[in-house]
Design a protein around this motif. Structure first.
Motif, PDB file in Angstrom:
ATOM      1  N   GLY A   1      48.893 -37.605  22.225  1.00  0.00           N
ATOM      2  CA  GLY A   1      49.051 -39.116  22.288  1.00  0.00           C
ATOM      3  C   GLY A   1      47.800 -39.961  22.655  1.00  0.00           C
ATOM      4  O   GLY A   1      47.510 -41.150  22.707  1.00  0.00           O
ATOM      5  N   PHE A   2      46.973 -38.957  23.418  1.00  0.00           N
ATOM      6  CA  PHE A   2      45.712 -39.561  24.208  1.00  0.00           C
ATOM      7  C   PHE A   2      44.827 -40.001  22.977  1.00  0.00           C
ATOM      8  O   PHE A   2      44.496 -38.879  22.213  1.00  0.00           O
ATOM      9  CB  PHE A   2      45.298 -38.730  25.239  1.00  0.00           C
ATOM     10  N   TRP A   3      43.868 -40.868  23.073  1.00  0.00           N
ATOM     11  CA  TRP A   3      42.657 -41.102  22.257  1.00  0.00           C
ATOM     12  C   TRP A   3      41.614 -39.913  22.547  1.00  0.00           C
ATOM     13  O   TRP A   3      41.548 -39.372  23.843  1.00  0.00           O
ATOM     14  CB  TRP A   3      42.013 -42.270  22.488  1.00  0.00           C
ATOM     15  N   LEU A   4      40.784 -39.369  21.600  1.00  0.00           N
ATOM     16  CA  LEU A   4      40.093 -38.292  21.663  1.00  0.00           C
ATOM     17  C   LEU A   4      39.096 -38.636  22.735  1.00  0.00           C
ATOM     18  O   LEU A   4      38.605 -38.016  23.481  1.00  0.00           O
ATOM     19  CB  LEU A   4      39.611 -37.802  20.486  1.00  0.00           C
ATOM     20  N   ASP A   5      38.625 -39.920  22.531  1.00  0.00           N
ATOM     21  CA  ASP A   5      37.613 -40.443  23.475  1.00  0.00           C
ATOM     22  C   ASP A   5      38.104 -40.272  25.115  1.00  0.00           C
ATOM     23  O   ASP A   5      37.344 -39.693  25.861  1.00  0.00           O
ATOM     24  CB  ASP A   5      37.154 -41.797  23.316  1.00  0.00           C
ATOM     25  N   LEU A   6      39.123 -40.651  25.194  1.00  0.00           N
ATOM     26  CA  LEU A   6      39.884 -40.345  26.626  1.00  0.00           C
ATOM     27  C   LEU A   6      40.105 -39.110  27.229  1.00  0.00           C
ATOM     28  O   LEU A   6      39.825 -38.554  28.198  1.00  0.00           O
ATOM     29  CB  LEU A   6      40.976 -41.181  26.841  1.00  0.00           C
ATOM     30  N   VAL A   7      40.225 -38.149  26.111  1.00  0.00           N
ATOM     31  CA  VAL A   7      40.550 -36.673  26.309  1.00  0.00           C
ATOM     32  C   VAL A   7      39.111 -36.092  26.856  1.00  0.00           C
ATOM     33  O   VAL A   7      39.110 -35.217  27.929  1.00  0.00           O
ATOM     34  CB  VAL A   7      40.970 -36.220  25.097  1.00  0.00           C
ATOM     35  N   PHE A   8      38.065 -36.538  26.103  1.00  0.00           N
ATOM     36  CA  PHE A   8      36.564 -36.179  26.383  1.00  0.00           C
ATOM     37  C   PHE A   8      36.411 -36.530  28.038  1.00  0.00           C
ATOM     38  O   PHE A   8      35.906 -35.809  28.821  1.00  0.00           O
ATOM     39  CB  PHE A   8      35.696 -36.696  25.742  1.00  0.00           C
ATOM     40  N   GLN A   9      36.644 -37.798  28.224  1.00  0.00           N
ATOM     41  CA  GLN A   9      36.433 -38.380  29.571  1.00  0.00           C
ATOM     42  C   GLN A   9      37.034 -37.568  30.631  1.00  0.00           C
ATOM     43  O   GLN A   9      36.573 -37.107  31.825  1.00  0.00           O
ATOM     44  CB  GLN A   9      36.801 -39.730  29.427  1.00  0.00           C
ATOM     45  N   LEU A  10      38.546 -37.258  30.423  1.00  0.00           N
ATOM     46  CA  LEU A  10      39.385 -36.921  31.559  1.00  0.00           C
ATOM     47  C   LEU A  10      38.869 -35.337  31.733  1.00  0.00           C
ATOM     48  O   LEU A  10      38.772 -34.793  33.053  1.00  0.00           O
ATOM     49  CB  LEU A  10      40.810 -36.894  31.162  1.00  0.00           C
ATOM     50  N   ALA A  11      38.730 -34.668  30.669  1.00  0.00           N
ATOM     51  CA  ALA A  11      38.082 -33.253  30.645  1.00  0.00           C
ATOM     52  C   ALA A  11      36.904 -32.840  31.496  1.00  0.00           C
ATOM     53  O   ALA A  11      36.757 -32.180  32.504  1.00  0.00           O
ATOM     54  CB  ALA A  11      38.039 -32.448  29.476  1.00  0.00           C
ATOM     55  N   LYS A  12      35.841 -33.973  31.291  1.00  0.00           N
ATOM     56  CA  LYS A  12      34.395 -33.784  31.961  1.00  0.00           C
ATOM     57  C   LYS A  12      34.904 -34.265  33.488  1.00  0.00           C
ATOM     58  O   LYS A  12      34.113 -33.604  34.259  1.00  0.00           O
ATOM     59  CB  LYS A  12      33.611 -34.879  31.449  1.00  0.00           C
ATOM     60  N   GLU A  13      35.300 -35.235  33.862  1.00  0.00           N
ATOM     61  CA  GLU A  13      35.539 -35.762  35.044  1.00  0.00           C
ATOM     62  C   GLU A  13      36.601 -34.649  36.006  1.00  0.00           C
ATOM     63  O   GLU A  13      36.024 -34.500  37.281  1.00  0.00           O
ATOM     64  CB  GLU A  13      36.301 -37.231  35.068  1.00  0.00           C
ATOM     65  N   ALA A  14      37.250 -34.036  35.313  1.00  0.00           N
ATOM     66  CA  ALA A  14      38.069 -32.876  35.968  1.00  0.00           C
ATOM     67  C   ALA A  14      37.026 -31.520  36.307  1.00  0.00           C
ATOM     68  O   ALA A  14      37.717 -30.704  36.885  1.00  0.00           O
ATOM     69  CB  ALA A  14      39.466 -32.569  35.571  1.00  0.00           C
ATOM     70  N   TRP A  15      35.885 -31.526  35.523  1.00  0.00           N
ATOM     71  CA  TRP A  15      34.858 -30.468  35.602  1.00  0.00           C
ATOM     72  C   TRP A  15      35.574 -29.109  35.011  1.00  0.00           C
ATOM     73  O   TRP A  15      35.247 -28.124  35.419  1.00  0.00           O
ATOM     74  CB  TRP A  15      34.873 -30.072  37.176  1.00  0.00           C
ATOM     75  N   PHE A  16      36.125 -29.574  33.589  1.00  0.00           N
ATOM     76  CA  PHE A  16      36.340 -28.300  32.558  1.00  0.00           C
ATOM     77  C   PHE A  16      34.849 -28.249  32.054  1.00  0.00           C
ATOM     78  O   PHE A  16      33.965 -29.005  32.186  1.00  0.00           O
ATOM     79  CB  PHE A  16      37.508 -28.639  31.616  1.00  0.00           C
ATOM     80  N   ASP A  17      34.893 -27.062  31.445  1.00  0.00           N
ATOM     81  CA  ASP A  17      33.484 -26.888  30.846  1.00  0.00           C
ATOM     82  C   ASP A  17      33.358 -27.246  29.394  1.00  0.00           C
ATOM     83  O   ASP A  17      32.352 -27.272  28.719  1.00  0.00           O
ATOM     84  CB  ASP A  17      33.419 -25.299  30.775  1.00  0.00           C
ATOM     85  N   GLY A  18      34.583 -27.210  28.901  1.00  0.00           N
ATOM     86  CA  GLY A  18      34.565 -27.852  27.463  1.00  0.00           C
ATOM     87  C   GLY A  18      35.976 -28.142  26.800  1.00  0.00           C
ATOM     88  O   GLY A  18      36.948 -28.015  27.618  1.00  0.00           O
ATOM     89  N   LEU A  19      36.214 -28.415  25.662  1.00  0.00           N
ATOM     90  CA  LEU A  19      37.405 -28.387  24.802  1.00  0.00           C
ATOM     91  C   LEU A  19      37.857 -27.502  23.996  1.00  0.00           C
ATOM     92  O   LEU A  19      36.882 -26.963  23.171  1.00  0.00           O
ATOM     93  CB  LEU A  19      37.273 -29.900  24.127  1.00  0.00           C
ATOM     94  N   ASP A  20      38.924 -27.334  23.772  1.00  0.00           N
ATOM     95  CA  ASP A  20      39.847 -26.464  22.857  1.00  0.00           C
ATOM     96  C   ASP A  20      40.428 -27.538  21.944  1.00  0.00           C
ATOM     97  O   ASP A  20      41.295 -28.200  22.228  1.00  0.00           O
ATOM     98  CB  ASP A  20      40.745 -25.655  23.432  1.00  0.00           C
ATOM     99  N   LEU A  21      39.901 -27.635  20.632  1.00  0.00           N
ATOM    100  CA  LEU A  21      40.129 -28.859  19.815  1.00  0.00           C
ATOM    101  C   LEU A  21      41.106 -28.576  18.982  1.00  0.00           C
ATOM    102  O   LEU A  21      41.081 -27.691  17.985  1.00  0.00           O
ATOM    103  CB  LEU A  21      39.012 -29.370  18.972  1.00  0.00           C
ATOM    104  N   ALA A  22      42.469 -29.128  18.959  1.00  0.00           N
ATOM    105  CA  ALA A  22      43.579 -28.780  18.068  1.00  0.00           C
ATOM    106  C   ALA A  22      43.388 -29.957  16.909  1.00  0.00           C
ATOM    107  O   ALA A  22      43.777 -31.046  16.959  1.00  0.00           O
ATOM    108  CB  ALA A  22      44.950 -28.983  18.376  1.00  0.00           C
ATOM    109  N   ILE A  23      42.863 -29.370  15.741  1.00  0.00           N
ATOM    110  CA  ILE A  23      42.582 -30.309  14.828  1.00  0.00           C
ATOM    111  C   ILE A  23      43.458 -30.786  13.859  1.00  0.00           C
ATOM    112  O   ILE A  23      43.512 -31.936  13.145  1.00  0.00           O
ATOM    113  CB  ILE A  23      41.364 -29.966  13.974  1.00  0.00           C
ATOM    114  N   TRP A  24      44.788 -30.346  14.144  1.00  0.00           N
ATOM    115  CA  TRP A  24      46.088 -30.926  13.432  1.00  0.00           C
ATOM    116  C   TRP A  24      46.858 -31.746  14.160  1.00  0.00           C
ATOM    117  O   TRP A  24      47.880 -32.256  13.581  1.00  0.00           O
ATOM    118  CB  TRP A  24      46.813 -29.497  13.169  1.00  0.00           C
ATOM    119  N   LYS A  25      46.522 -32.085  15.371  1.00  0.00           N
ATOM    120  CA  LYS A  25      47.300 -32.999  16.226  1.00  0.00           C
ATOM    121  C   LYS A  25      46.847 -34.694  16.005  1.00  0.00           C
ATOM    122  O   LYS A  25      47.715 -35.300  16.361  1.00  0.00           O
ATOM    123  CB  LYS A  25      47.108 -32.671  17.703  1.00  0.00           C
TER     124      LYS A  25
END
Length: 269
Positions: free
Chosen positions: A23-47
């Motif tokens: 339910g999160f906008w993809l833009d926000l997911v990028f932001q949260l993941a980067k700010e939490a110091w993950f290394d990247g995203l695992d993108l579920a393209i079907w969601k």
């Protein structure tokens, strides 16, 4: 002449699965993941159909300076979706595609994967096609009928010649502790991505500190075998917590610290 041996290094990247923030906008997911110091995203393209827009996804990745490392497809995979996944891989320099296991009576998806996987592999030699092992569940009262295809992880590797996208939260706890942990070295070379999440008899994909699977020992053994691919956080966050951005940020940072403590900081022989 002295030939120097290549020095081994642990080169794991810790990813956030977009499944974790429904339910999160993809833009926000990028932001949260980067700010939490993950290394990247695992993108579920079907969601979210936004994920099918290659230009948009690439723009977000460039905007945040944050990569997508793996693509995850739906349990109802077809040619159109697979072609889109491959297009995303080419555009974003991604080398891993994960296929969710279809339900047992979904013959259409099962036959699509079974009949076409070799052709896709031969035409895309740089891509690691992986199948995720589903939860070990059955249709009651017919206990001999599994709920999903590709439930046997050895079969995924040896029969279908695919990489394994390992989801230990789907395993029976006794099997995980008594059998799998003993033989984990046999599977590590075939694992493209490891989902980091806990489980109990009622719930799957809990945060790794919420129950009692021996995840620290699993991570230590992966590190001992020089695992060098991806570890991805896929957890089910309650709707109450998802509605609180500060709580989400706190949980994601705690997960990154867990990974650092029990993988990066793990002592191995």
């Amino acid at each position: 002449m002295v030939i120097k041996k290549e020095k081994k290094v642990w080169n794991v990247k810790f990813l956030l699965s977009t499944d974790t923030l429904p339910g999160f906008w993809l833009d926000l997911v990028f932001q949260l993941a980067k700010e939490a110091w993950f290394d990247g995203l695992d993108l579920a393209i079907w969601k979210n159909f936004d994920t099918w827009n290659i230009r948009y996804v690439r723009k977000l990745s460039e905007k945040h300076g944050f990569p997508i490392n793996v693509i995850q497809t739906s349990p109802n995979l077809n040619k159109k979706e697979m072609d889109k996944a491959l297009d995303l891989c080419e555009a974003l320099n991604i080398d891993t595609i994960c296929m969710n296991a279809p339900k047992f009576f979904d013959y259409k998806t099962y036959y699509f994967i079974r009949d076409n996987i070799e052709q896709y592999k031969s035409k895309n030699k740089d891509i690691k096609f992986s199948i995720i092992n589903p939860a070990d569940s059955y249709f009651p009262p017919f206990s001999i009928v599994p709920k999903y295809r590709f439930s046997n992880i050895t079969e995924i590797i040896k029969k279908y010649w695919c990489n394994l996208w390992l989801d230990v939260s789907g395993m029976d706890l006794d099997v995980f502790e008594s059998d799998f942990l003993r033989m984990v070295d046999r599977y590590v070379p075939y694992v493209s991505t490891l989902y980091l999440s806990d489980s109990n008899s009622k719930k799957k994909h809990l945060f790794p500190w919420e129950w009692k699977m021996k995840l620290p020992e699993l991570l230590r053994r992966f590190k001992r075998e020089w695992y060098s691919r991806f570890i991805s956080l896929k957890v089910n966050i309650s709707k109450v917590d998802l509605a609180d951005p500060d709580k989400v940020d706190l949980l994601l940072r705690k997960a990154v610290n867990y990974y650092k403590d029990y993988y990066v900081g793990a002592k191995v022989d």
